[in-house]
Design an enzyme around this catalytic site. Structure first.
Site, PDB file in Angstrom:
ATOM      1  N   LYS A 202       0.835  -1.205   0.000  1.00 54.33           N
ATOM      2  CA  LYS A 202       0.000   0.000   0.000  1.00 54.33           C
ATOM      3  C   LYS A 202       0.868   1.254   0.000  1.00 54.33           C
ATOM      4  O   LYS A 202       0.572   2.236  -0.695  1.00 54.33           O
ATOM      5  CB  LYS A 202      -0.914  -0.003   1.226  1.00 54.33           C
ATOM      6  CG  LYS A 202      -2.021  -1.020   1.171  1.00 54.33           C
ATOM      7  CD  LYS A 202      -2.726  -1.084   2.515  1.00 54.33           C
ATOM      8  CE  LYS A 202      -3.690  -2.255   2.541  1.00 54.33           C
ATOM      9  NZ  LYS A 202      -4.266  -2.474   3.879  1.00 54.33           N
TER      10      LYS A 202
ATOM     11  N   GLN B  25      -5.144  -2.280   9.509  1.00 59.46           N
ATOM     12  CA  GLN B  25      -4.821  -3.554   8.881  1.00 59.46           C
ATOM     13  C   GLN B  25      -5.386  -4.725   9.696  1.00 59.46           C
ATOM     14  O   GLN B  25      -5.145  -4.820  10.892  1.00 59.46           O
ATOM     15  CB  GLN B  25      -3.313  -3.702   8.738  1.00 59.46           C
ATOM     16  CG  GLN B  25      -2.884  -4.957   8.023  1.00 59.46           C
ATOM     17  CD  GLN B  25      -3.348  -4.967   6.579  1.00 59.46           C
ATOM     18  OE1 GLN B  25      -3.198  -3.986   5.861  1.00 59.46           O
ATOM     19  NE2 GLN B  25      -3.919  -6.076   6.153  1.00 59.46           N
TER      20      GLN B  25
ATOM     21  N   ASP C 194     -12.484   2.634   2.634  1.00 59.44           N
ATOM     22  CA  ASP C 194     -12.915   1.304   2.227  1.00 59.44           C
ATOM     23  C   ASP C 194     -14.395   1.258   1.890  1.00 59.44           C
ATOM     24  O   ASP C 194     -14.845   0.337   1.212  1.00 59.44           O
ATOM     25  CB  ASP C 194     -12.627   0.284   3.320  1.00 59.44           C
ATOM     26  CG  ASP C 194     -11.334  -0.471   3.071  1.00 59.44           C
ATOM     27  OD1 ASP C 194     -10.914  -0.548   1.899  1.00 59.44           O
ATOM     28  OD2 ASP C 194     -10.749  -0.979   4.023  1.00 59.44           O
TER      29      ASP C 194
END
Length: 367
Positions: free
Chosen positions: A127, A171, A194
């Site tokens: 990422k 995460q 997200d």
């Protein structure tokens, strides 16, 4: 004849620990499934039509998919997610530079990692690389495995209040002693890149409403269809799997595109009979090669979200990655199909970057 099938919510699939940038199983890129509480919904939402604005006028653009297979052993067109994701990253790079030069603002994405799981460390590293490749600032916090829930929430609150951070990811998985829901609920919805907050999904489901963010993997699936000029309006679409991460939001997005949508899941009887009538198929169940070529309508377009490890003695790793759809068989029937890997996976990270850019633009009212 009735089929007995096992469906897996791909968000918990074993494959989630194998590949970065596969959010279906990870979610891709190790992407995070965030469900959080929030205050007033007081910012301008993400407009779904902007999915189309990502398209570029380039001679390298994919050619349209023609849904016709007549005679012969024709081979399906490969929907190249790597190529499209590269185009999108190039577009984001230009937009980030434009924003920086115009108002001096650089989008920022923060990632919080607890513990030192090798797969999670890999996801976070990828990422960070993706952010750097397009000029987005990345912020990373690494906490020891024995950190407390409150220590994690403390950093989330810090990023919530940091104007240089426009997206926050925690995460997953978190250590077993933490309440995942409590941690994820601490993330501000305005930075929930997200797109899994209940208010985002609720607005996605309602006509005339738009969410702040669209979940990255389903958004990537629809973008692939757009980039390959696949007509969605009026078509029959089947989504295989009903997870909160891919299946349900993908069905909602297809419905917004005026497709007639069916969802096949673990309790569906004779699923192959439903799939057989689909013009467009999005599969996200985490079952290797479950969908056979005989299940497909000739000329169908197949978007395979699954990333599943299967034993392979010829591979140095001892396994290879395959999708939910039997690729070799699908290529003989479908008009277009995504490969695994190299199809949906790269798109998910591209959509994460896109959502982070959109968040920064919204925050600063920059067009």
């Amino acid at each position: 004849m009735s089929s007995s099938l096992v469906f897996i919510d791909s968000s918990t699939s074993t494959a989630s620990h194998l590949l970065p940038f596969s959010r279906i199983t990870t979610p891709f890129n190790g992407a995070v499934s965030l469900r959080r509480s929030v205050g007033p919904f007081n910012v301008r939402p993400f407009v779904l039509s902007s999915l189309r604005t990502l398209s570029v006028n380039s001679s390298n653009n994919p050619s349209p998919v023609i849904n016709d297979k007549s005679g012969g052993e024709a081979s399906a067109k490969v929907i190249d997610g790597k190529m499209v994701a590269k185009q999108i990253r190039d577009e984001i790079t230009a937009e980030v530079l434009k924003m920086k030069e115009a108002i001096g603002v650089v989008p920022g994405l923060a990632v919080i990692l607890v513990g030192d799981r090798k797969d999670s460390v890999t996801y976070v590293r990828n990422k960070k690389k993706a952010c750097e490749s397009v000029g987005i600032n990345s912020f990373e916090v690494r906490l020891p495995e024995d950190s407390t829930e409150q220590e994690v929430i403390k950093f989330i609150s810090k990023f919530n209040n940091d104007p240089s951070v426009h997206g926050i990811l925690v995460q997953l998985p978190l250590p077993s002693h933490m309440d995942e829901q409590n941690v994820l609920n601490a993330v501000d919805i305005e930075k929930d890149v997200d797109g899994f907050h209940p208010l985002n999904i609720g607005r996605l489901a309602m006509r005339g409403r738009d969410p702040l963010f669209v979940p990255c993997t389903p958004k990537g699936c629809i973008e692939l269809l757009h980039r390959y000029a696949v007509e969605i309006k009026g078509k029959r679409a089947v989504v295989i799997g009903r997870s909160n991460i891919v299946g349900m939001p993908a069905a909602l997005l297809l419905q917004r595109e005026d497709a007639t949508v069916s969802i096949v899941h673990s309790r569906t009887k004779n699923p192959e009979e439903i799939i057989k009538h689909a013009d467009i198929i999005i599969s996200a169940v985490g079952q290797p090669n479950m969908v056979r070529g005989s299940w497909l309508k000739p000329g169908a377009v197949v978007i395979d979200v699954g990333i599943n490890p299967v034993e392979d003695a010829n591979s140095p790793r001892g396994y290879k990655l395959v999708g939910d759809v039997c690729y070799e068989e699908a290529c003989k029937v479908a008009s277009a199909v995504t490969p695994v890997p190299g199809g949906v996976g790269p798109m998910t990270i591209a959509m994460l970057l896109s959502n982070t850019l959109s968040s920064a633009k919204r925050t600063h009212n920059f067009q």
